[in-house]
Scaffold this motif. Structure first.
Motif, PDB file in Angstrom:
ATOM      1  N   SER A  57       0.819  -1.220   0.000  1.00  0.00           N
ATOM      2  CA  SER A  57       0.000   0.000   0.000  1.00  0.00           C
ATOM      3  C   SER A  57       0.851   1.268   0.000  1.00  0.00           C
ATOM      4  N   ILE A  58       2.036   1.238   0.618  1.00  0.00           N
ATOM      5  CA  ILE A  58       2.885   2.421   0.671  1.00  0.00           C
ATOM      6  C   ILE A  58       3.334   2.850  -0.719  1.00  0.00           C
ATOM      7  N   ARG A  59       3.415   1.892  -1.673  1.00  0.00           N
ATOM      8  CA  ARG A  59       3.809   2.233  -3.043  1.00  0.00           C
ATOM      9  C   ARG A  59       2.610   2.666  -3.880  1.00  0.00           C
ATOM     10  N   TYR A  60       1.409   2.565  -3.363  1.00  0.00           N
ATOM     11  CA  TYR A  60       0.191   2.910  -4.101  1.00  0.00           C
ATOM     12  C   TYR A  60      -0.417   4.176  -3.491  1.00  0.00           C
ATOM     13  N   ASP A  61      -1.404   4.038  -2.605  1.00  0.00           N
ATOM     14  CA  ASP A  61      -1.962   5.234  -1.971  1.00  0.00           C
ATOM     15  C   ASP A  61      -0.902   5.981  -1.171  1.00  0.00           C
ATOM     16  N   GLY A  62       0.034   5.252  -0.576  1.00  0.00           N
ATOM     17  CA  GLY A  62       1.087   5.917   0.197  1.00  0.00           C
ATOM     18  C   GLY A  62       1.959   6.816  -0.649  1.00  0.00           C
ATOM     19  N   SER A  63       2.212   6.429  -1.898  1.00  0.00           N
ATOM     20  CA  SER A  63       3.031   7.244  -2.793  1.00  0.00           C
ATOM     21  C   SER A  63       2.207   8.314  -3.498  1.00  0.00           C
ATOM     22  N   ALA A  64       0.941   8.016  -3.772  1.00  0.00           N
ATOM     23  CA  ALA A  64       0.053   9.066  -4.279  1.00  0.00           C
ATOM     24  C   ALA A  64      -0.038  10.211  -3.283  1.00  0.00           C
ATOM     25  N   LEU A  65       0.028   9.888  -1.993  1.00  0.00           N
ATOM     26  CA  LEU A  65      -0.015  10.913  -0.951  1.00  0.00           C
ATOM     27  C   LEU A  65       1.191  11.850  -1.048  1.00  0.00           C
ATOM     28  N   VAL A  66       2.341  11.318  -1.436  1.00  0.00           N
ATOM     29  CA  VAL A  66       3.523  12.172  -1.632  1.00  0.00           C
ATOM     30  C   VAL A  66       3.260  13.180  -2.745  1.00  0.00           C
ATOM     31  N   LEU A  67       2.647  12.724  -3.821  1.00  0.00           N
ATOM     32  CA  LEU A  67       2.347  13.630  -4.928  1.00  0.00           C
ATOM     33  C   LEU A  67       1.312  14.678  -4.514  1.00  0.00           C
ATOM     34  N   LEU A  68       0.333  14.278  -3.704  1.00  0.00           N
ATOM     35  CA  LEU A  68      -0.620  15.264  -3.197  1.00  0.00           C
ATOM     36  C   LEU A  68       0.100  16.301  -2.331  1.00  0.00           C
ATOM     37  N   ALA A  69       1.015  15.851  -1.488  1.00  0.00           N
ATOM     38  CA  ALA A  69       1.766  16.787  -0.642  1.00  0.00           C
ATOM     39  C   ALA A  69       2.552  17.771  -1.494  1.00  0.00           C
ATOM     40  N   LEU A  70       3.147  17.280  -2.578  1.00  0.00           N
ATOM     41  CA  LEU A  70       3.890  18.166  -3.482  1.00  0.00           C
ATOM     42  C   LEU A  70       2.935  19.173  -4.125  1.00  0.00           C
ATOM     43  N   ARG A  71       1.776  18.722  -4.552  1.00  0.00           N
ATOM     44  CA  ARG A  71       0.810  19.633  -5.159  1.00  0.00           C
ATOM     45  C   ARG A  71       0.358  20.698  -4.165  1.00  0.00           C
ATOM     46  N   GLU A  72       0.118  20.293  -2.920  1.00  0.00           N
ATOM     47  CA  GLU A  72      -0.273  21.259  -1.891  1.00  0.00           C
ATOM     48  C   GLU A  72       0.853  22.256  -1.613  1.00  0.00           C
ATOM     49  N   LYS A  73       2.082  21.802  -1.705  1.00  0.00           N
ATOM     50  CA  LYS A  73       3.233  22.659  -1.434  1.00  0.00           C
ATOM     51  C   LYS A  73       3.441  23.706  -2.522  1.00  0.00           C
ATOM     52  N   VAL A  74       3.362  23.300  -3.798  1.00  0.00           N
ATOM     53  CA  VAL A  74       3.741  24.207  -4.890  1.00  0.00           C
ATOM     54  C   VAL A  74       2.542  24.794  -5.624  1.00  0.00           C
TER      55      VAL A  74
ATOM     56  N   ALA B 164       9.775  24.304 -10.116  1.00  0.00           N
ATOM     57  CA  ALA B 164       9.144  25.118  -9.080  1.00  0.00           C
ATOM     58  C   ALA B 164       9.955  26.367  -8.741  1.00  0.00           C
ATOM     59  N   GLY B 165      11.216  26.401  -9.147  1.00  0.00           N
ATOM     60  CA  GLY B 165      12.053  27.548  -8.828  1.00  0.00           C
ATOM     61  C   GLY B 165      12.454  27.609  -7.373  1.00  0.00           C
ATOM     62  N   GLN B 166      12.455  26.474  -6.698  1.00  0.00           N
ATOM     63  CA  GLN B 166      12.881  26.408  -5.295  1.00  0.00           C
ATOM     64  C   GLN B 166      13.417  25.008  -5.023  1.00  0.00           C
ATOM     65  N   ASP B 167      14.324  24.904  -4.084  1.00  0.00           N
ATOM     66  CA  ASP B 167      14.899  23.606  -3.739  1.00  0.00           C
ATOM     67  C   ASP B 167      13.884  22.830  -2.905  1.00  0.00           C
ATOM     68  N   LEU B 168      13.320  21.787  -3.508  1.00  0.00           N
ATOM     69  CA  LEU B 168      12.316  20.991  -2.815  1.00  0.00           C
ATOM     70  C   LEU B 168      12.915  19.794  -2.090  1.00  0.00           C
ATOM     71  N   THR B 169      14.248  19.678  -2.093  1.00  0.00           N
ATOM     72  CA  THR B 169      14.884  18.543  -1.422  1.00  0.00           C
ATOM     73  C   THR B 169      14.524  18.475   0.056  1.00  0.00           C
ATOM     74  N   PRO B 170      14.623  19.594   0.813  1.00  0.00           N
ATOM     75  CA  PRO B 170      14.277  19.504   2.243  1.00  0.00           C
ATOM     76  C   PRO B 170      12.820  19.111   2.474  1.00  0.00           C
ATOM     77  N   PHE B 171      11.935  19.475   1.546  1.00  0.00           N
ATOM     78  CA  PHE B 171      10.529  19.116   1.705  1.00  0.00           C
ATOM     79  C   PHE B 171      10.273  17.661   1.338  1.00  0.00           C
ATOM     80  N   LEU B 172      10.806  17.203   0.200  1.00  0.00           N
ATOM     81  CA  LEU B 172      10.485  15.868  -0.295  1.00  0.00           C
ATOM     82  C   LEU B 172      11.260  14.755   0.402  1.00  0.00           C
ATOM     83  N   THR B 173      12.441  15.054   0.924  1.00  0.00           N
ATOM     84  CA  THR B 173      13.255  13.988   1.525  1.00  0.00           C
ATOM     85  C   THR B 173      12.544  13.268   2.665  1.00  0.00           C
ATOM     86  N   PRO B 174      11.975  13.958   3.651  1.00  0.00           N
ATOM     87  CA  PRO B 174      11.274  13.214   4.704  1.00  0.00           C
ATOM     88  C   PRO B 174      10.027  12.498   4.191  1.00  0.00           C
ATOM     89  N   TRP B 175       9.374  13.041   3.181  1.00  0.00           N
ATOM     90  CA  TRP B 175       8.227  12.345   2.607  1.00  0.00           C
ATOM     91  C   TRP B 175       8.647  11.038   1.941  1.00  0.00           C
TER      92      TRP B 175
END
Length: 500
Positions: free
Chosen positions: A416-433, A467-478
């Motif tokens: 599940s972490i590779r399915y809905d769990g990973s879709a959640l990462v993409l949602l977090a990115l969308r909410e961020k940018v 995005a014009g910003q370093d998203l590494t600190p945001f995406l790494t913990p996700w």
């Protein structure tokens, strides 16, 4: 691959420990641990063995080094369901080093002969590896041809740890289809089997009259032979990763159509299911248009649905011909469309943009689940936010059990972490940018890496660039952290306590 609620994890199968030798008219190769090299060749490079794996941490023996495959040609003399048949694979390759010997991934079949450039070669079965020693070393840069003759046995399959579905050859009532993901292609033909490695394929399949053979790509020839046999020839048209190979034989009806921009559509349906599945299959042009608005032009020359008349419990993204179980196309429309959109999305993310390592699977399955959920949100299914909030609640538990999205722990790969769990990462990115920037990231991803393999670092770097910003600190913990970060824009979302 679309995992339904009834399907549990799919674990990568390990290589067998038993070694069997078949000597085919040439001296046996040196043992694995012996790296003594023959006399240097014309280039001055001393020949050495190719490695039996490309170094994927989750699947050390997937793929092989020392050569690049330019084309596979598969010749199958198929006879009847669950019946062994004669097969031959021709591999056109180019040496990337001076080769004293090399490996192919190969399992579950009876080996007959191996030749390299027409000369008999020595071959040793070592678990799921076929170790080939040519009569003469192959110089770096030299094109060479390997022919492997064998008896294919569709009754010998690889078993998944979840005990739900065997894979490799999947028998049907009147034929067969192929479920190669993740490493089942080696049950079908000798291959360089890793999702980052691709080559064009020619399929030449002989069947009894009255049956139809279908495969990835385009039908280039159909020839009626003596004794009531028919030979079908297909060209994959594009390089294909081994896990995306499809070959199906049965009493099929082929339904041709046209999609957006004149795209050739081809559905392959068991005769009795043609009428009953038509309503959902007819939605493909709509699904294509919806995804093209978000991801850009469809990346291949044709598309279609192979309706599986079997107990296969999963849909599967075989390239240009997605497999969807017949039962899903006879039931609820929302569930059917989720499968159809999920597998179609893979053609952008997972098929065209291949994953670099198995740990990058989240980029394939996460995208497919995200767009499946997004489509369902506006077409009568559960809302995206509702589904993602439920996933957020379970996310810490999934990380605990099967690793973070981009850092799976074997055997917790298809979980599940590779399915809905990973879709959640993409949602977090969308909410961020924001939605607009997220859309530009997605289109840039499938455009820049079209026809190539890419990984998690590539995605983070591209997202930061767009995005014009370093998203590494945001995406790494996700992607890698042991705990789920806060969801941007949703401070009230909470994860459930982790249970050991």
């Amino acid at each position: 691959m679309k995992i339904t609620p009834a399907v549990l994890a799919l674990a990568l199968a390990g290589a067998g420990a038993i070694t069997a030798a078949v000597v085919l008219g040439a001296p046996a190769p040196a043992p694995r641990g012996d790296h003594r090299s023959p006399v240097p060749g014309p280039s001055g490079e001393r020949p050495s063995p190719g490695a039996p794996g490309i170094g994927d941490p989750l699947a050390p023996l997937d793929g092989n080094t020392g050569y690049t495959v330019r084309r596979y040609t598969l010749d199958f003399d198929w006879r009847a369901p669950r019946t062994p048949f004669e097969a031959r694979t021709t591999i056109s390759a180019t040496a990337t080093q001076a080769l004293s010997r090399f490996d192919l991934d190969f399992a579950g079949n009876t080996l007959r002969t191996v030749t390299v450039d027409g000369a008999p070669a020595a071959a040793v079965r070592d678990g799921d590896e076929l170790v080939v020693t040519p009569a003469k070393p192959v110089p770096r840069g030299r094109a060479f041809t390997v022919r492997v003759a064998y008896t294919a046995d569709p009754t010998r399959q690889r078993h998944r740890d979840d005990a739900i579905q065997d894979y490799g050859w999947v028998p049907t009532a009147d034929g067969t289809l192929v479920c190669a993901q993740p490493d089942g292609a080696k049950m079908i033909f000798p291959v360089n089997d890793h999702p980052s490695l691709r080559a064009p394929i020619t399929f030449r399949v002989t069947t009894p009259a009255g049956l139809t053979a279908v495969a990835n790509g385009r039908l280039t020839e159909r020839v009626e032979l003596p004794e009531g046999r028919v030979r079908w020839t297909y060209d994959s048209e594009e390089p294909v990763a081994a896990q995306l190979v499809q070959l199906a034989i049965g009493r099929f009806t082929v339904v041709d159509g046209t999609g957006p921009h004149g795209l050739a559509l081809r559905d392959v349906v068991p005769g009795p299911l043609v009428a009953d599945t038509e309503a959902y299959r007819a939605l493909t042009p709509e699904h294509l248009s919806w995804l093209e608005q978000r991801l850009g032009p469809y990346p291949f020359r044709r598309y279609g649905v192979l309706v599986g008349d079997t107990d296969l419990p999963v849909a599967l993204e075989t390239q240009s011909l997605s497999v969807v179980p017949g039962a899903r196309l006879l039931g609820d429309r929302v569930d059917a469309e989720r499968d159809l959109v999920h597998e179609l999305t893979h053609h952008w993310t997972g098929d065209s943009v291949a994953i670099r390592r198995w740990s990058d699977l989240w980029l394939s399955e996460g995208h497919a689940r995200f767009y499946e959920r997004l489509y369902s949100d506006t077409h009568g299914g559960p809302g995206l936010e509702e589904a993602m909030r439920a996933a957020y609640e379970e996310h810490d538990q999934w990380r605990h059990d099967d690793g973070a999205p981009a850092e799976p722990t074997a055997p917790g790969l298809f979980r599940s972490i590779r399915y809905d769990g990973s879709a959640l990462v993409l949602l977090a990115l969308r909410e961020k940018v924001g939605e607009d920037t997220f859309g530009r990231i997605e289109r840039a991803w499938v455009t820049r890496y079209r026809g190539r393999a890419a990984g998690t670092r590539d995605f983070v770097a591209l997202a930061s660039e767009v995005a014009g910003q370093d998203l590494t600190p945001f995406l790494t913990p996700w992607l890698y952290g042991p705990r789920t970060p806060p969801m941007p824009g949703h401070p009230d979302w909470r994860t459930d306590p982790v249970q050991d």
